[in-house]
Design a protein around this motif. Structure first.
Motif, short mmCIF file in Angstrom:
data_model
loop_
_atom_site.label_atom_id
_atom_site.label_comp_id
_atom_site.label_asym_id
_atom_site.label_seq_id
_atom_site.Cartn_x
_atom_site.Cartn_y
_atom_site.Cartn_z
N GLY A 58 0.69 -1.35 -0.12
CA GLY A 58 0.16 -0.16 -0.01
C GLY A 58 0.99 1.30 -0.16
O GLY A 58 1.86 1.28 0.46
N HIS A 59 0.24 2.31 -0.65
CA HIS A 59 0.65 3.78 -0.51
C HIS A 59 2.27 3.70 -1.54
O HIS A 59 2.53 2.88 -2.15
CB HIS A 59 0.88 4.04 1.03
N GLY A 60 2.82 4.77 -1.08
CA GLY A 60 4.22 4.95 -1.81
C GLY A 60 4.76 6.27 -2.56
O GLY A 60 3.52 6.94 -2.67
N LEU A 72 6.95 5.04 8.63
CA LEU A 72 5.74 5.27 7.65
C LEU A 72 5.20 4.15 7.09
O LEU A 72 5.79 2.91 6.82
CB LEU A 72 6.41 6.07 6.50
N GLU A 73 3.83 4.04 6.88
CA GLU A 73 3.02 2.85 6.48
C GLU A 73 3.62 2.35 5.18
O GLU A 73 3.87 1.13 4.78
CB GLU A 73 1.72 3.16 6.45
N LYS A 74 3.96 3.08 4.30
CA LYS A 74 4.43 2.91 2.72
C LYS A 74 5.85 2.07 2.95
O LYS A 74 5.95 1.34 2.30
CB LYS A 74 4.74 4.30 2.08
N ILE A 125 -1.12 -4.94 1.03
CA ILE A 125 -0.75 -4.95 2.40
C ILE A 125 -0.71 -3.41 2.79
O ILE A 125 -0.43 -2.56 2.24
CB ILE A 125 0.76 -5.35 2.49
N HIS A 126 -1.49 -3.45 4.10
CA HIS A 126 -1.62 -2.18 4.65
C HIS A 126 -1.30 -2.41 6.17
O HIS A 126 -1.56 -3.27 6.74
CB HIS A 126 -3.16 -1.58 4.49
N PHE A 127 -1.31 -1.01 7.08
CA PHE A 127 -1.38 -0.91 8.29
C PHE A 127 -2.18 0.05 8.60
O PHE A 127 -2.56 1.26 8.02
CB PHE A 127 0.36 -0.71 8.81
N ASN A 128 -2.86 0.04 9.88
CA ASN A 128 -4.07 0.59 10.43
C ASN A 128 -3.60 1.98 10.77
O ASN A 128 -2.58 2.25 11.37
CB ASN A 128 -4.89 -0.23 11.20
ZN ZN Z 1 -2.95 2.14 4.11
#
Ligand code: ZN
Length: 265
Positions: A58-60, A72-74, A125-128
């Motif tokens: 996820g993200h980037g 960072l989540e990314k 794939i992500h984090f909350n």
């Molecule tokens: Zn996310």
């Protein structure tokens, strides 16, 4: 009524009849192709259950996602996706990453990439990011309604597209269940369950597709655990084991769309 008026009226009736006949045969053609095409395909070749796993960190790029300080989540999503990539590769499973570095990739490009391959599953794939710091644990999402593969006819006939996309999505739900089960067992993280949500990357992928939220960046304990590479490895092992368990289940399941033919084994 003079003869000219009469023949004009008759021509009108014939024209309308012709149009009605054309419309009726078109509808019959569309319904027949809807009914018979999938069965014909299923009979001619039983598809490989899962030949490619599309991994979607996820993200980037400019989109960092959730943050916990300089965490960072990314970066986390890429790290875990790369681990899953390595684990699946070691098991001989082909994978495809929607991004391989810190780059921005639109949601449309991510789903389009997945839709270009056959017999895939899609795992995002992500984090909350919770509104309350007490929220913690893992959850896995699937979309109750997804666009579907199949005859191209469904994509340009709005009514049929609507009908096909409203069928409930058993495959994605099943994949979500396997991954969530493995995650909870392996990480002992609080089980937030599997949930239906129309996330863009899930709704617009034509394969079984799930989105894993593998911890909260707004929760102190979750962040401490995720900062540990060994814990991230456990998360990756759990997700890849969930994918493998789903694939195993497909191998042993009798074909569903076989047009009434008995199972081959
Ligand atoms: Zn996310």
């Amino acid at each position: 009524m003079n003869p000219i008026r009469l023949s004009k009226a008759a021509a009108g009736v014939i024209a309308w009849l012709g149009l009605a006949l054309m419309s009726a045969s078109f509808i019959v053609m569309v319904l027949n192709s809807q009914r018979f095409l999938p069965r014909a395909i299923a009979r001619s070749k039983r598809p490989e259950p899962v030949s490619v796993v599309v991994l979607d960190p996820g993200h980037g790029g400019q989109d960092s996602g959730a943050m916990a300080g300089n965490f960072l989540e990314k970066d986390l999503t890429l790290d875990v996706a790369q681990r899953i990539d390595r684990l699946l590769g070691a098991r001989g499973v082909a994978t495809l990453m929607t991004r391989i570095g810190d780059a921005y990739v639109s949601l449309a490009d991510r789903s389009a990439l997945a839709n270009r391959v056959e017999a895939a599953v899609f795992v995002s794939i992500h984090f909350n990011d919770g509104s309350r710091p007490v929220a913690s644990g893992v959850e896995t999402y699937f979309a109750a309604h997804q666009i579907r593969s199949g005859p191209a006819i469904a994509t340009w006939l709005p009514l049929l597209q609507r009908i096909s996309s409203e069928e409930s999505n058993v495959e994605s739900q099943s994949l979500a269940g396997f991954i969530q089960q493995e995650l909870v067992t392996r990480t002992q993280a609080p089980n937030r369950g599997i949930k239906a949500e129309q996330f863009y990357v899930l709704a617009n992928v034509r394969h079984p597709a799930v989105l894993v939220e593998a911890g909260f960046l707004t929760n102190k304990e979750d962040v401490t655990k995720l900062a540990d590479a060994n814990y991230r490895e456990q998360v990756a092992i759990a997700i890849s084991n969930g994918i493998l368990a789903y694939r195993e289940m497909l191998k042993h399941r009798a074909p569903v769309q076989n047009g009434g033919a008995p199972p081959s084994s």
